[in-house]
Design a protein around this motif. Structure first.
Motif, short mmCIF file in Angstrom:
data_model
loop_
_atom_site.label_atom_id
_atom_site.label_comp_id
_atom_site.label_asym_id
_atom_site.label_seq_id
_atom_site.Cartn_x
_atom_site.Cartn_y
_atom_site.Cartn_z
N THR A 97 11.00 2.00 1.10
CA THR A 97 10.04 2.56 0.14
C THR A 97 8.98 3.43 0.79
OG1 THR A 97 8.65 0.57 0.27
CG2 THR A 97 10.37 0.62 -1.43
N THR A 140 0.85 -1.19 0.00
CA THR A 140 0.00 0.00 0.00
C THR A 140 0.88 1.25 0.00
OG1 THR A 140 -1.72 -1.16 1.24
CG2 THR A 140 -1.86 1.25 1.17
N GLY A 141 0.73 2.06 -1.05
CA GLY A 141 1.46 3.32 -1.14
C GLY A 141 0.50 4.49 -1.05
N THR A 199 6.31 2.39 2.23
CA THR A 199 5.00 1.78 1.98
C THR A 199 4.63 0.87 3.15
OG1 THR A 199 6.03 -0.08 0.82
CG2 THR A 199 5.31 1.82 -0.51
N GLU A 242 9.85 -2.21 3.26
CA GLU A 242 8.83 -1.27 3.76
C GLU A 242 9.49 0.04 4.19
OE1 GLU A 242 4.85 -2.45 6.19
OE2 GLU A 242 6.72 -2.65 7.29
N ALA A 257 3.09 2.10 -5.35
CA ALA A 257 3.13 0.73 -4.82
C ALA A 257 3.75 -0.25 -5.82
CB ALA A 257 1.71 0.29 -4.45
N ASN A 265 3.09 7.80 -3.64
CA ASN A 265 4.14 6.81 -3.38
C ASN A 265 3.74 5.54 -4.14
OD1 ASN A 265 6.20 5.23 -2.43
ND2 ASN A 265 5.69 5.44 -0.25
N ARG A 304 -1.97 0.93 -4.70
CA ARG A 304 -1.99 -0.40 -4.08
C ARG A 304 -1.64 -1.45 -5.12
NH1 ARG A 304 -6.98 -2.32 -0.40
NH2 ARG A 304 -5.99 -0.76 0.94
#
Length: 389
Positions: free
Chosen positions: A288, A189-190, A290, A285, A204, A202, A255
């Motif tokens: 990134t 999930t971004g 995310t 995680e 994903a 962001n 996402r």
């Protein structure tokens, strides 16, 4: 004792009773009709029948049918469910047994309702009034999806026997081992945003690239570290089955998720593998920015292994004149082993026909399978002086 219907009639009735199990609710069906047919026939033969509803699934059932008593004995096991079918791709009605070209066509003909008809037809021809050890016919639910029927048996701990045969289609080859299987999902999930300015979101998909790269590295490490020459594919496999993410080229992907399976060799721990994958995700995680989640699509199926020196393996090698081998597909074998039974997989029909349009069992598979069933019952259930030499 009243006679049972013919083998072909029993097979026809079982196939005519739909019992699809599937993770998709619109396909999923009860197996009650199949269980009731088997319970009626087995009761006629003098078996004590217990119908076992599955916890939290009131329309799904296992059947345990027992003849005789003792602390040893033999289980002949099969699953009552089938996979869904491809509408329009069958040459005949999948729910009507159709014989042509020395083959019996129908959904579940080899995988694996036909096995039950063969077992029942064999048993009714034998003199079993003086069994020394129990003969148990086991029919399970939901093998083709969650294997919840076999899991419920393990949890209940009520099935006791020394040996077990699962009649999955193996072209009459004894199978003593198969890989386990895990089916997993990783969701990234971004933050979505306008694609004209990457700083607005962001992506994903970008983070998923890192996830997939790490999984591919792990896959290669497993291939290098673990080998078993008894398997055609002699290393653990990881397959990226599907990926979904984003909704439009001009939006930053908010996402993304990937679904994959991992098939481990006997001796490897699914739990440990899941832990190793989970340990690799937090650094991605953090890198990134995310949120990354790892979840199982289904409960895992452990790998299956019975020693080739087991009495039942040796007996089936003699009865079939074939050496025990391995397969890549998963069965309920590991669950029966967990209950203390020396288990093998051996059945009529080919796995190449299973899960396919126009599934069939060749007629020439029936008599050899009856020979195996008869031989195992004589070996493990009857007094020595009752067995014809």
């Amino acid at each position: 004792m009243p006679a049972l219907p013919s083998l072909i009639s029993m097979m026809s009735q079982l196939i005519a009773s739909p019992s699809i199990s599937c993770s998709q609710a619109h396909w999923d069906q009860s197996n009650k009709g199949v269980i009731e047919l088997l319970e009626n026939w087995l009761s006629t033969l003098g078996f004590r029948c217990e119908i076992m509803p599955l916890p939290d699934q009131p329309n799904k059932f296992n059947l345990i049918a027992t003849l005789g008593t003792g602390d040893g004995g033999l289980v002949l096991s099969g699953h009552t469910d089938t996979v869904p079918y491809d509408e329009g791709r069958w040459q005949s009605d999948p729910f009507k047994l159709n014989e042509r070209d020395q083959k019996l066509y129908g959904l579940g003909s080899c995988d694996m309702k036909g096995f039950f008809a063969i077992v029942l037809d064999t048993v009714q021809q034998m003199a079993l009034s003086n069994v020394q050890q129990p003969l148990i016919i086991l029919a399970t639910a939901d093998e083709e999806s969650s294997m919840s029927g076999a899991r419920a048996l393990v949890d209940a701990g009520k099935l006791k026997a020394r040996y077990a045969l699962i009649g999955e289609p193996t072209s009459l080859t004894p199978i003593h081992a198969h890989k386990g299987i895990m089916m997993e999902r990783i969701q990234v999930t971004g933050q979505s945003g306008h694609s004209s300015n990457p700083d607005l979101g962001n992506n994903a998909l970008d983070a998923m690239h890192d996830v997939m790269s790490e999984l591919m590295l792990f896959r290669q490490q497993l291939k290098t570290q673990y080998r078993d020459a008894s398997f055609v594919i002699d290393y653990p496999t990881m397959n990226f089955g599907c990926i979904h993410g984003g909704d439009n080229p001009n939006r930053i992907c908010g996402r993304c998720e990937i679904e994959f399976d991992l098939r481990a060799l006997p001796g490897m721990s699914n739990k440990a593998l899941m832990g190793e994958i989970a340990q690799r995700l937090p650094s991605i995680e953090a890198k990134t920015g995310t949120k990354i989640q790892l979840n199982s699509l289904f409960p895992d199926v452990p790998s299956f292994y019975t020693s080739v020196e087991s009495d039942i393996i040796k007996a089936c090698e003699t009865l079939t004149q074939r050496q025990a081998s391995t397969v890549a597909f998963a069965t309920e074998g590991s669950f029966l082993n967990q209950m203390g039974m020396e288990t093998l997989i051996l059945g009529p029909g080919s796995i190449d026909q299973a899960h396919q349009p126009n599934e069939f069992m060749a007629l020439d598979q029936i008599q050899p399978m009856q020979t195996v069933i008869r031989g195992l019952i004589e070996r493990f259930c009857l007094p020595l002086n009752d067995v014809k030499k």
